[in-house]
Enzyme design. Sequence first.
Site, mmCIF file in Angstrom:
data_model
loop_
_atom_site.group_PDB
_atom_site.id
_atom_site.type_symbol
_atom_site.label_atom_id
_atom_site.label_comp_id
_atom_site.label_asym_id
_atom_site.label_seq_id
_atom_site.Cartn_x
_atom_site.Cartn_y
_atom_site.Cartn_z
ATOM 1 N N LYS A 205 0.891 -1.102 -0.020
ATOM 2 C CA LYS A 205 -0.058 0.130 0.085
ATOM 3 C C LYS A 205 0.722 1.403 0.041
ATOM 4 C CE LYS A 205 -1.731 2.790 3.022
ATOM 5 N NZ LYS A 205 -1.716 4.061 2.409
ATOM 6 N N GLU A 280 9.855 0.967 10.611
ATOM 7 C CA GLU A 280 11.120 2.216 10.333
ATOM 8 C C GLU A 280 10.259 3.389 10.740
ATOM 9 O OE1 GLU A 280 14.118 1.249 9.800
ATOM 10 O OE2 GLU A 280 14.192 -0.667 9.169
ATOM 11 N N CYS A 314 13.442 10.540 6.944
ATOM 12 C CA CYS A 314 13.541 10.174 8.433
ATOM 13 C C CYS A 314 14.803 10.351 9.265
ATOM 14 C CB CYS A 314 13.076 8.892 8.286
ATOM 15 S SG CYS A 314 13.991 7.727 7.396
ATOM 16 N N GLU A 411 9.576 15.462 15.980
ATOM 17 C CA GLU A 411 10.067 15.298 14.283
ATOM 18 C C GLU A 411 9.409 16.415 13.634
ATOM 19 O OE1 GLU A 411 9.160 11.758 11.978
ATOM 20 O OE2 GLU A 411 11.259 11.922 11.276
HETATM 21 P P1 ADP Z 1 2.248 10.972 7.473
HETATM 22 O O1 ADP Z 1 1.511 11.197 8.926
HETATM 23 O O2 ADP Z 1 3.708 11.419 7.377
HETATM 24 O O3 ADP Z 1 1.623 10.842 6.344
HETATM 25 P P2 ADP Z 1 2.091 8.148 8.370
HETATM 26 O O4 ADP Z 1 2.731 7.479 9.219
HETATM 27 O O5 ADP Z 1 0.533 8.665 8.812
HETATM 28 O O6 ADP Z 1 2.731 9.183 7.917
HETATM 29 O O7 ADP Z 1 1.944 7.370 7.080
HETATM 30 C C1 ADP Z 1 2.589 6.278 6.403
HETATM 31 C C2 ADP Z 1 1.822 5.269 5.937
HETATM 32 O O8 ADP Z 1 1.121 4.590 6.817
HETATM 33 C C3 ADP Z 1 1.067 5.533 4.738
HETATM 34 O O9 ADP Z 1 0.819 4.635 3.799
HETATM 35 C C4 ADP Z 1 -0.433 5.790 5.429
HETATM 36 O O10 ADP Z 1 -1.484 5.554 4.695
HETATM 37 C C5 ADP Z 1 -0.274 4.544 6.421
HETATM 38 N N1 ADP Z 1 -1.132 4.685 7.628
HETATM 39 C C6 ADP Z 1 -1.551 5.716 8.365
HETATM 40 N N2 ADP Z 1 -2.525 5.352 9.318
HETATM 41 C C7 ADP Z 1 -2.471 3.956 9.181
HETATM 42 C C8 ADP Z 1 -3.052 3.175 9.976
HETATM 43 N N3 ADP Z 1 -3.851 3.360 11.112
HETATM 44 N N4 ADP Z 1 -3.082 1.706 9.706
HETATM 45 C C9 ADP Z 1 -2.374 1.408 8.728
HETATM 46 N N5 ADP Z 1 -1.562 2.186 8.093
HETATM 47 C C10 ADP Z 1 -1.737 3.435 8.379
#
Ligand code: ADP
Length: 507
Positions: A205, A280, A314, A411
């Site tokens: 994804k 990560e 990161c 961050e």
């Molecule tokens: P940012 O806040 O910088 O966008 P995230 O950690 O939210 O970073 O996003 C990184 C990835 O994790 C994206 O692919 C996002 O769609 C996914 N993501 C965000 N929330 C969830 C969740 N609750 N469960 C699984 N994947 C998630």
Amino acid sequence: MNAVPATHTIAEQPAPSGALAEFLERKPRLLVGGEWIEAHGKGRIAVIDPATERQIAEVADADAEDVDRAVRAARAAFESGPWAVMLPDERERLMWRLADLMERHAEELAELESLDNGKPITMARLIDVPGAIAHLRYMAGWASKLDGSTFNTSLRAAPGTRFHTYTVREPVGVVGQIIPWNFPLLMATLKLAPVLATGCTSVLKPAEQTPLSALRLGELILEAGFPPGVVNILTGLGETTGAALVAHPDVDKIAFTGSTEVGKLINIAATATLKRVSLELGGKSPVIVLPDVDPQTVAAGASQAVFFNSGQVCVAGSRLFVQRRIFDKVIEGVSEASRSIVVGPGLDERTQMGPLVSQDQRDRVLGYLYFGRKQGATIAAGGDAPAHKGYYVNPTVIVDVKPDMKIVREEIFGPVVVAQRFDDLNEVAAWANDTPYGLAASIWSNDLRSVQRLVPKIKAGTVWVNCHAMIDAGMPFGGYKQSGFGREQGRAGIEMYTELKSVCMAI
Ligand code: ADP
Ligand code: MG
């Protein structure tokens, strides 16, 4: 603060090339079981060019039913069919074929990445695309090199019985891979490479902000001849597609790169089925400058360390610690460097720093600058956004910070560095470690003794000396503390996609 030089006038985004325009014409779908299918999920996500704020595509928000379909396809490909019996050298050859295809389409991939994420095309050409290809080729070599051990056991049984005991590494199975938006193609390829080398299968994804290069990669994966179901790609939001993938009982492992906040949620959710999890996560990496260096040279390095990819890295060197004697000179150098950076749209060849990925991200970063000022910090350079359409933030240097300020602790994930003076090694080591994160650090010095004393004190997964953010597929990468667990890349990075089986045979 100096006047903003003329180079900071933001240019207009050039039109994309023919190959890219052709890709953008194709309606994005989901890759499931070797076919591009319509999503069951009814939600739609607008994909925005962050330089123009214009919509360039629309992708589906895959729902739990789409996830289930993709996981079933991945399971079927893992358990039976050509992939399940494919020999290591055959997987290796397919991976090289994919790498060759990516090389053939390198310019199109770089352009797509630049348009979708906002990064300068020159950087996408230099780092993202070749880095992705290098990861594939590096991991391809491991397909034929995984091995186990045999043991001299002291097992006792009936007289005359002997035991033959050994270990084998087996692929962990169906892997859910969730990636962020800062290096979309590189992250997708870095995640898929160990899957393909070990014989696992994936449901990948991409981030909702930047799904396009993963979809193009999916086309190339089919063209390379990987069997159906080995790689499945679902676009969607974290809370829908991502969460359903983490919850699915038939996924064996989740590999995640993203924020620490979401990493924790994933770790908790994955506990219900005890999936293997590798994370990560974020960082607040220190750049430590000792007094023996040339301030000008190090200022250039420190500036690169934080402003590369608009600071959306990161391992960004976002906390700068400079020894008191050369602090002013280094800060002057970093501020000067920050003012000379050409900020502009990604597809413009002259651009050195692009916009941030999204309006959310720009607002978040500007919010931190607001808090920084409010809590009494001084802006030495930047500190604002250019008056132009697009999610731009000027490269920013902040001094007079205190350890408990939000801008020092959290961050920011933008082009913002906070700088502090220090006196001795013990002091700087304690400050460098005064963070919940532990992803990376760099030390700038030619004083061998000081460097060697400092390296063991730093609690971080990677420590660079006289360089920063040098990442290679052969070098394990990952975090201490709340920067995650597991190591990607290198031998550790492939072994993380295997289970270790002990076999004990009475003979
Ligand atoms: P940012 O806040 O910088 O966008 P995230 O950690 O939210 O970073 O996003 C990184 C990835 O994790 C994206 O692919 C996002 O769609 C996914 N993501 C965000 N929330 C969830 C969740 N609750 N469960 C699984 N994947 C998630
Ligand atoms: Mg988020």
